[in-house]
Design a protein around this motif. Structure first.
Motif, PDB file in Angstrom:
ATOM      1  N   UNK A  53       0.833  -1.197   0.000  1.00 45.28           N
ATOM      2  CA  UNK A  53       0.000   0.000   0.000  1.00 45.28           C
ATOM      3  C   UNK A  53       0.875   1.258   0.000  1.00 45.28           C
ATOM      4  N   UNK A  54       0.435   2.280  -0.712  1.00 44.82           N
ATOM      5  CA  UNK A  54       1.097   3.586  -0.662  1.00 44.82           C
ATOM      6  C   UNK A  54       0.039   4.678  -0.714  1.00 44.82           C
ATOM      7  N   UNK A  55       0.398   5.822  -0.165  1.00 43.49           N
ATOM      8  CA  UNK A  55      -0.429   7.018  -0.269  1.00 43.49           C
ATOM      9  C   UNK A  55       0.484   8.129  -0.762  1.00 43.49           C
ATOM     10  N   UNK A  56       0.058   8.822  -1.815  1.00 46.76           N
ATOM     11  CA  UNK A  56       0.830   9.937  -2.352  1.00 46.76           C
ATOM     12  C   UNK A  56      -0.025  11.194  -2.345  1.00 46.76           C
ATOM     13  N   UNK A  57       0.643  12.327  -2.285  1.00 47.67           N
ATOM     14  CA  UNK A  57      -0.022  13.624  -2.390  1.00 47.67           C
ATOM     15  C   UNK A  57      -0.275  13.872  -3.880  1.00 47.67           C
ATOM     16  N   UNK A  58      -1.539  14.106  -4.255  1.00 46.81           N
ATOM     17  CA  UNK A  58      -1.876  14.304  -5.664  1.00 46.81           C
ATOM     18  C   UNK A  58      -1.187  15.551  -6.212  1.00 46.81           C
ATOM     19  N   UNK A  59      -1.100  16.621  -5.411  1.00 48.06           N
ATOM     20  CA  UNK A  59      -0.540  17.889  -5.900  1.00 48.06           C
ATOM     21  C   UNK A  59       0.927  17.794  -6.302  1.00 48.06           C
ATOM     22  N   UNK A  60       1.753  17.125  -5.478  1.00 54.30           N
ATOM     23  CA  UNK A  60       3.189  17.095  -5.791  1.00 54.30           C
ATOM     24  C   UNK A  60       3.733  15.692  -6.074  1.00 54.30           C
ATOM     25  N   UNK A  61       2.901  14.655  -5.937  1.00 56.15           N
ATOM     26  CA  UNK A  61       3.331  13.295  -6.218  1.00 56.15           C
ATOM     27  C   UNK A  61       4.200  12.661  -5.150  1.00 56.15           C
ATOM     28  N   UNK A 118      -3.760  10.133  -2.943  1.00 57.32           N
ATOM     29  CA  UNK A 118      -4.040   8.964  -3.776  1.00 57.32           C
ATOM     30  C   UNK A 118      -3.588   7.688  -3.055  1.00 57.32           C
ATOM     31  N   UNK A 119      -4.543   6.806  -2.831  1.00 59.21           N
ATOM     32  CA  UNK A 119      -4.289   5.514  -2.210  1.00 59.21           C
ATOM     33  C   UNK A 119      -4.078   4.495  -3.329  1.00 59.21           C
ATOM     34  N   UNK A 120      -3.034   3.674  -3.191  1.00 57.32           N
ATOM     35  CA  UNK A 120      -2.738   2.645  -4.191  1.00 57.32           C
ATOM     36  C   UNK A 120      -2.398   1.351  -3.459  1.00 57.32           C
TER      37      UNK A 120
END
Length: 170
Positions: A53-61, A118-120
């Motif tokens: 699992x990962x979570x990223x900030x949509x604005x800056x990736x 963003x959850x992946x």
């Protein structure tokens, strides 16, 4: 043969709390299959199946949450009850049920600033050897071990990735 799906909240989430994001594994094939959920060591790569699992900030990736490194390389033993049979069309949440653990990267991510995240999630069952599923201590031997390895051999070898899920926090 396997589908992995993420489900999240219907609207913006409050800051200071984790979002209620959950996963589902579905048998999209035409035959029964065997699979395990998130086991001790699955999230940090110590054993199979592997959940990433990962979570990223949509604005800056930028990655804001991922599995923590393992504190101890020993993981609990695989038990026959940790593997479940899924009939065609059947699904389950890999974080609930016997032997299953939450996805800590999702459960512990608590944003302190507003934004879209963003959850992946990916799942891999592609161990080179069935023994890589067994764990690190308290392992069965003899006929119990052989029966457990026979169950593991019934798990399809694949890697699947869920469509990303965006969650807004305000």
């Amino acid at each position: 043969m396997l589908d992995l799906v993420l489900y999240g909240p219907g609207g913006p989430q409050p800051l200071g709390r984790p979002a209620p994001v959950r996963a589902e594994i579905r048998n999209t094939g035409s035959r029964d299959l065997w699979i395990a959920g998130v086991l001790d060591g699955s999230e940090n790569g110590l054993r199979w199946p592997r959940f990433l699992p990962t979570v990223t900030c949509v604005e800056d990736g930028g990655v804001v949450a991922r599995p923590a490194p393992a504190e101890d390389p020993l993981v609990g033993p695989l038990r026959p009850g940790d593997l479940r049979r899924l009939a065609p069309g059947e699904s389950f949440d890999p974080t609930t049920g016997p032997g299953c653990l939450p996805l800590m990267a999702f459960a512990h991510f608590v944003p302190q600033r507003p934004g879209r995240f963003r959850y992946a999630l990916s799942l891999s069952t592609e161990a080179a050897r069935p023994e890589e599923w067994l764990g690190g201590f308290g392992l069965p031997d003899g006929s119990e071990r052989e029966a457990l390895l026979a169950l593991v051999a019934r798990v399809p070898r694949t890697t699947v990735t869920a469509a990303p899920l965006d969650v807004e926090f305000r």
